[in-house]
Design a protein around this motif. Structure first.
Motif, PDB file in Angstrom:
ATOM      1  N   VAL A 115      24.671  45.434  36.037  1.00 55.72           N
ATOM      2  CA  VAL A 115      25.228  46.627  35.407  1.00 55.72           C
ATOM      3  C   VAL A 115      24.953  46.541  33.915  1.00 55.72           C
ATOM      4  N   PHE A 116      24.475  47.660  33.363  1.00 54.12           N
ATOM      5  CA  PHE A 116      24.183  47.774  31.936  1.00 54.12           C
ATOM      6  C   PHE A 116      24.803  49.096  31.490  1.00 54.12           C
ATOM      7  N   THR A 117      25.969  49.013  30.853  1.00 55.06           N
ATOM      8  CA  THR A 117      26.771  50.202  30.614  1.00 55.06           C
ATOM      9  C   THR A 117      27.493  50.126  29.278  1.00 55.06           C
ATOM     10  N   MET A 118      28.090  51.251  28.884  1.00 56.82           N
ATOM     11  CA  MET A 118      28.892  51.273  27.661  1.00 56.82           C
ATOM     12  C   MET A 118      30.327  50.837  27.924  1.00 56.82           C
ATOM     13  N   HIS A 119      30.749  50.795  29.179  1.00 59.69           N
ATOM     14  CA  HIS A 119      32.136  50.498  29.545  1.00 59.69           C
ATOM     15  C   HIS A 119      32.405  48.995  29.568  1.00 59.69           C
ATOM     16  N   ASP A 120      33.408  48.584  28.795  1.00 69.00           N
ATOM     17  CA  ASP A 120      33.747  47.154  28.783  1.00 69.00           C
ATOM     18  C   ASP A 120      35.170  46.887  29.258  1.00 69.00           C
ATOM     19  N   HIS A 121      35.833  47.892  29.791  1.00 69.16           N
ATOM     20  CA  HIS A 121      37.218  47.717  30.236  1.00 69.16           C
ATOM     21  C   HIS A 121      37.262  46.735  31.412  1.00 69.16           C
ATOM     22  N   PRO A 122      38.171  45.778  31.376  1.00 69.95           N
ATOM     23  CA  PRO A 122      38.243  44.774  32.441  1.00 69.95           C
ATOM     24  C   PRO A 122      38.376  45.355  33.850  1.00 69.95           C
ATOM     25  N   ALA A 123      39.057  46.491  33.996  1.00 69.88           N
ATOM     26  CA  ALA A 123      39.190  47.103  35.324  1.00 69.88           C
ATOM     27  C   ALA A 123      37.832  47.570  35.846  1.00 69.88           C
ATOM     28  N   MET A 124      36.991  48.116  34.968  1.00 67.27           N
ATOM     29  CA  MET A 124      35.647  48.546  35.377  1.00 67.27           C
ATOM     30  C   MET A 124      34.799  47.337  35.777  1.00 67.27           C
ATOM     31  N   VAL A 125      34.918  46.277  34.991  1.00 71.48           N
ATOM     32  CA  VAL A 125      34.172  45.049  35.290  1.00 71.48           C
ATOM     33  C   VAL A 125      34.598  44.510  36.651  1.00 71.48           C
ATOM     34  N   ALA A 126      35.895  44.460  36.883  1.00 73.43           N
ATOM     35  CA  ALA A 126      36.407  43.946  38.157  1.00 73.43           C
ATOM     36  C   ALA A 126      35.928  44.795  39.334  1.00 73.43           C
ATOM     37  N   GLN A 127      35.936  46.113  39.193  1.00 74.30           N
ATOM     38  CA  GLN A 127      35.456  46.989  40.265  1.00 74.30           C
ATOM     39  C   GLN A 127      33.986  46.731  40.559  1.00 74.30           C
ATOM     40  N   ALA A 128      33.191  46.576  39.515  1.00 73.01           N
ATOM     41  CA  ALA A 128      31.760  46.332  39.710  1.00 73.01           C
ATOM     42  C   ALA A 128      31.516  44.988  40.394  1.00 73.01           C
ATOM     43  N   LEU A 129      32.202  43.960  39.945  1.00 70.94           N
ATOM     44  CA  LEU A 129      32.032  42.644  40.563  1.00 70.94           C
ATOM     45  C   LEU A 129      32.516  42.650  42.008  1.00 70.94           C
ATOM     46  N   ASP A 130      33.612  43.367  42.274  1.00 71.35           N
ATOM     47  CA  ASP A 130      34.103  43.504  43.651  1.00 71.35           C
ATOM     48  C   ASP A 130      33.103  44.246  44.533  1.00 71.35           C
ATOM     49  N   ALA A 131      32.338  45.149  43.929  1.00 71.51           N
ATOM     50  CA  ALA A 131      31.313  45.889  44.678  1.00 71.51           C
ATOM     51  C   ALA A 131      30.106  45.005  44.994  1.00 71.51           C
ATOM     52  N   GLY A 132      30.027  43.843  44.354  1.00 74.69           N
ATOM     53  CA  GLY A 132      28.948  42.903  44.660  1.00 74.69           C
ATOM     54  C   GLY A 132      27.860  42.781  43.614  1.00 74.69           C
ATOM     55  N   VAL A 133      28.030  43.408  42.444  1.00 69.23           N
ATOM     56  CA  VAL A 133      26.987  43.258  41.423  1.00 69.23           C
ATOM     57  C   VAL A 133      26.952  41.809  40.949  1.00 69.23           C
ATOM     58  N   ALA A 134      25.786  41.383  40.511  1.00 68.99           N
ATOM     59  CA  ALA A 134      25.615  39.991  40.082  1.00 68.99           C
ATOM     60  C   ALA A 134      25.948  39.786  38.614  1.00 68.99           C
ATOM     61  N   GLY A 135      25.875  40.868  37.827  1.00 70.73           N
ATOM     62  CA  GLY A 135      26.146  40.728  36.411  1.00 70.73           C
ATOM     63  C   GLY A 135      26.581  42.034  35.792  1.00 70.73           C
ATOM     64  N   TYR A 136      27.179  41.915  34.606  1.00 70.41           N
ATOM     65  CA  TYR A 136      27.739  43.091  33.926  1.00 70.41           C
ATOM     66  C   TYR A 136      27.613  42.859  32.434  1.00 70.41           C
ATOM     67  N   ILE A 137      26.799  43.677  31.772  1.00 74.60           N
ATOM     68  CA  ILE A 137      26.674  43.578  30.327  1.00 74.60           C
ATOM     69  C   ILE A 137      26.782  44.969  29.722  1.00 74.60           C
ATOM     70  N   THR A 138      27.152  45.007  28.457  1.00 74.20           N
ATOM     71  CA  THR A 138      27.323  46.296  27.802  1.00 74.20           C
ATOM     72  C   THR A 138      26.118  46.639  26.934  1.00 74.20           C
ATOM     73  N   LYS A 139      26.019  47.926  26.643  1.00 79.20           N
ATOM     74  CA  LYS A 139      24.914  48.425  25.826  1.00 79.20           C
ATOM     75  C   LYS A 139      25.080  48.060  24.358  1.00 79.20           C
ATOM     76  N   THR A 140      26.202  47.460  23.995  1.00 81.50           N
ATOM     77  CA  THR A 140      26.359  46.951  22.632  1.00 81.50           C
ATOM     78  C   THR A 140      25.827  45.521  22.514  1.00 81.50           C
ATOM     79  N   SER A 141      25.396  44.943  23.617  1.00 79.05           N
ATOM     80  CA  SER A 141      24.855  43.584  23.614  1.00 79.05           C
ATOM     81  C   SER A 141      23.518  43.543  22.886  1.00 79.05           C
ATOM     82  N   ALA A 142      23.199  42.390  22.356  1.00 84.02           N
ATOM     83  CA  ALA A 142      21.898  42.196  21.717  1.00 84.02           C
ATOM     84  C   ALA A 142      20.795  42.311  22.773  1.00 84.02           C
ATOM     85  N   PRO A 143      19.621  42.812  22.381  1.00 83.92           N
ATOM     86  CA  PRO A 143      18.529  42.961  23.351  1.00 83.92           C
ATOM     87  C   PRO A 143      18.212  41.677  24.116  1.00 83.92           C
ATOM     88  N   GLN A 144      18.241  40.540  23.452  1.00 87.94           N
ATOM     89  CA  GLN A 144      17.920  39.290  24.145  1.00 87.94           C
ATOM     90  C   GLN A 144      19.001  38.904  25.140  1.00 87.94           C
TER      91      GLN A 144
END
Length: 153
Positions: free
Chosen positions: A90-119
């Motif tokens: 997941v590569f998104t603007m949302h960093d709320h812990p509830a969103m992260v938990a929902q994504a991880l529960d759905a089976g995604v392997a990773g979750y990063i935000t669009k404010t992260s550095a390119p590397q």
């Protein structure tokens, strides 16, 4: 002695903003060992195109959560139910812990935000491609830890 080359990481980009897809396609293709094999701006076209691509190993889907129509969580659930070998970052603007938990529960392997550095995106993508799960950007990890430290209401 022959050096062993790592497997080529094939990537599908799913984000409804064309300029965003273009930017991270260029970033990823500038890296060795990464090939962007598909780009989609909506959930339906991404799911329809995934059938032949799911056989590519490893296939990492870089997925935004906010899209018109079906959102990214629905894409993740449907894709992983049908093609469990696909890895989703997941590569998104949302960093709320509830969103992260929902994504991880759905089976995604990773979750990063669009404010992260390119590397950080590149490093997370490589880790997910290697089979690692629970890959989080620094800001997501910090937000989750801060949320866990708060006492319940």
């Amino acid at each position: 002695m022959t050096e062993v080359q790592p497997a080529l990481v094939r990537v599908m980009l799913v984000d409804d903003h064309a300029v965003v897809r273009e930017g991270y396609r260029r970033l990823l293709q500038a890296e060795g060992g990464i090939e962007v094999v598909a780009e989609h701006g909506d959930a339906e076209s991404a799911l329809a195109a995934m059938e032949p691509l799911a056989r590519l190993a490893p296939l990492v889907v870089v997925l935004d959560l906010s899209m018109p129509g079906r959102g990214g969580l629905e894409v993740a659930r449907r894709a992983l139910a049908r093609w469990p070998q696909v890895r989703i970052l997941v590569f998104t603007m949302h960093d709320h812990p509830a969103m992260v938990a929902q994504a991880l529960d759905a089976g995604v392997a990773g979750y990063i935000t669009k404010t992260s550095a390119p590397q950080e995106l590149v490093a997370a993508l490589r880790r997910v491609a290697e089979g690692e799960t629970g890959v989080l950007s620094d800001d997501v990890r910090q937000a989750s830890q801060a949320s866990a430290a708060k006492p319940p209401h």
